[in-house]
Design an enzyme around this catalytic site. Structure first.
Site: not given
Ligand code: NAI
Ligand code: DG6
Length: 535
Positions: A313, A362, A415, A491
């Site tokens: 990620d 996520k 975002k 991540k």
């Protein structure tokens, strides 16, 4: 003029030391890995410094490298292709701010520097771009290709993404059109959100997973042959999938996983199938999304085949900032009590994540990011209780940490992220930090894909040998297949099983910097700067 981040520079850094040898083929360096072992006994902390000698050997010729993206027609994939083409053809475009040049801002490798030493006499520090430390592929030279379940041609995919300024899209569209449409891919509807079904019009036929595996392997081989490549990095930048269940006998070992593919077991996800295809072709596979592509069977297969993998990620905005801010608070002796993270976005990724099971993947990758910082400070956070057999029970004290993602189509790729850090300070006081971060999602993610690809290619050229007296094998060997050195861009970094995950962005960068320097024989240039502290 070409923007400095996009400029080509010859690799001119030469280390003059008996620890570093240059031949036409290799850079070979001697490196002492310095550490310490700690024994906690009878109220004492006994620390013994350790030194272990290694040699690194880096092949100097960069590979002619292809980047095959799964999800090539998505926002990240199409933005990556169009921005590389804009850089390659030096396309400048007009925005309301004026004339804009293409560049590689946001790339750790091309737009950031490392301190390598200081000038004699003046003591002035000298910094070089990271990409100048060792020979690395230039992003403009990557050969682009890949798969998508959506058969929209790449120029139209770029327009669909609504990421780039119109004037850039207009000029780059003819080059994008030459990329044609992505290769057909595999679609197992159970793994991504039902709202993605309308996109799925470019599919490898049938539902035989073994046949799908062979098809993808053949695609990789053909792309390599057609473009006369030395190396292909296979990169998952497709929709986030749900987690796969880890089932003994199905995906827990390499052999079980291969057998499950043969029997088309329902729990083998598309991303796992792509990872297996890349591993069997001996090409690296990177997972830019959060799902557990790397089930234990994949890791075992990568070990068996000595093929490189990395994930999970991309860490682009909100989480990157969190890995800095949480560490700052804990290292400052301040105790975060809660971290509440919210964001909304309106791109197709947001649409897919609006389904519960994909959001869950996520949520997991976004949530783990503060764990090691908390673990490192048991003055602030109580350690876990120790059970009857001396095994810790649970994780110990931890800040409350929530992650919310909402889909708001109107904001598209831009975002909006809000974070509240609520902390305990001196003598019962409280501190609240609020952050509002507007992130152009794909423009933050694209340079990370480039960095991951280029670093991965480099790491395939680095070998090491252990020179210590106890070492049984003194031959040069490739690095361990799980490339945890890529953690800065990820991540939820995948690490060698049994080793600790480092989430601190600073530590991740230091690791990478130290490794690159070690490969040219530069050891421990720390921030001690002793000569500035003494007479
Ligand atoms: P996107 O939804 O625009 O693109 C994904 C593409 O994958 C779509 O074109 C879709 O048709 C395709 N796809 C889905 N399943 C496929 C399959 N089995 N085979 C081939 N293609 C398939 O998403 P975006 O924004 O490009 O993000 C891509 C991935 O990267 C997502 O999983 C996202 O969560 C992850 N990510 C994105 C970040 C960002 O900042 N943009 C940062 C971190 C991760
Ligand atoms: C919303 O969180 C969508 C996600 O795909 C993110 O945009 C992406 O994972 C980047 O996350 P972050 O936390 O690094 O900004």
């Amino acid at each position: 003029p070409i923007h400095p981040t996009a400029a080509r520079r010859p690799n001119t850094l030469v280390v003059q030391s008996e620890n570093t040898q240059y031949s036409d083929e290799y850079i070979t360096s001697h490196f002492n890995n310095r550490g310490a072992t700690v024994n906690l006994s009878e109220g004492q902390i006994l620390v013994t410094p350790t030194v272990q000698p290694y040699e690194f050997q880096t092949k100097r010729a960069v590979s002619k490298t292809g980047l095959m993206m799964i999800g090539m027609g998505g926002n990240n994939g199409s933005t990556l292709c169009s921005t590389i083409l804009a850089n390659r053809h030096n396309i400048v475009w007009r925005t309301k701010e004026g004339v804009q040049q293409p560049n590689y801002i946001g790339s750790l490798l091309r737009a950031s520097t490392v301190r390598i030493g200081s000038e004699p006499g003046t003591g002035k520090e000298v910094h070089v771009p990271i990409c100048d430390v060792l020979p690395m592929v230039h992003p403009n030279d990557l050969v682009l290709g890949g798969w998508d379940i959506s058969g929209v041609p790449m120029d139209k995919a770029m327009a669909r993404a609504r990421v780039l300024d119109y004037d850039l899209q207009r000029q780059v569209a003819p080059y994008m059109a030459l990329l044609g449409k992505p290769l057909p891919s595999i679609y197992y509807p159970d793994f991504i959100a039902a709202n993605q079904e309308a996109r799925a019009d470019n599919l490898i036929p049938g539902d035989d997973k073994q046949a799908h595996l062979e098809h993808i392997r053949a695609d990789i081989r053909k792309f390599k042959q057609d473009n006369e490549l030395d190396r292909i990095v296979v990169f998952w930048t497709a929709n986030t999938e749900r987690y796969s269940d880890i089932i003994p006998g199905v995906n827990d070992t390499a052999d079980n996983l291969l057998a499950s593919i043969k029997s088309s077991h329902a729990e083998v996800s598309p991303s796992t199938l792509f990872a297996v295809a890349a591993i069997l072709e001996g090409e690296p596979f990177i997972n830019g999304a959060p799902q557990n592509t790397f089930v234990p069977g994949v890791i075992e297969l990568a070990e068996r085949k000595q093929s490189f993998i990395g994930g999970d990620d991309l860490k682009s905005g909100q989480t990157k900032l969190k890995s800095v801010l949480a560490e700052f608070l804990v290292n400052a002796g301040i105790k975060p009590l809660s971290i509440a993270s919210y964001n909304h976005l309106g791109n197709n990724d947001g649409h897919n994540l609006s389904a519960e099971r994909q959001f869950k993947s996520k949520e997991i990758s976004k949530s783990s990011v503060v764990d090691d910082m908390v673990d490192a400070n048991r003055l602030l956070f109580k350690a876990p209780e120790v059970g009857p057999k001396g095994v810790p029970v649970g994780k110990g004290e931890h800040p409350d940490h929530i992650v919310v993602i909402k889909y708001v189509p109107a904001v598209g790729d831009s975002k909006r992220a809000i974070d509240e850090y609520y902390s305990e300070i001196f003598c019962g006081g409280r501190s609240t930090i609020n952050i509002f971060n507007e992130c152009e999602d794909s423009l933050l993610a694209t340079p990370l894909i480039l960095d991951l690809t280029i670093l991965t290619e480099l790491l395939t050229r680095v070998k090491y040998r252990d020179l210590s007296a106890e070492s049984k094998n003194k031959e040069f060997a490739p690095l361990y297949p799980v490339l945890s050195l890529l953690s800065y861009m990820l991540k939820a970094p995948l690490v060698k099983p049994g080793t600790e995950v480092i989430n601190s962005l600073n530590r991740q960068r230091n690791a990478l910097e130290s490794f690159l320097k070690a490969c040219v024989g530069l050891e421990g240039s720390s921030d001690l700067l002793l000569d500035t502290r003494i007479w």
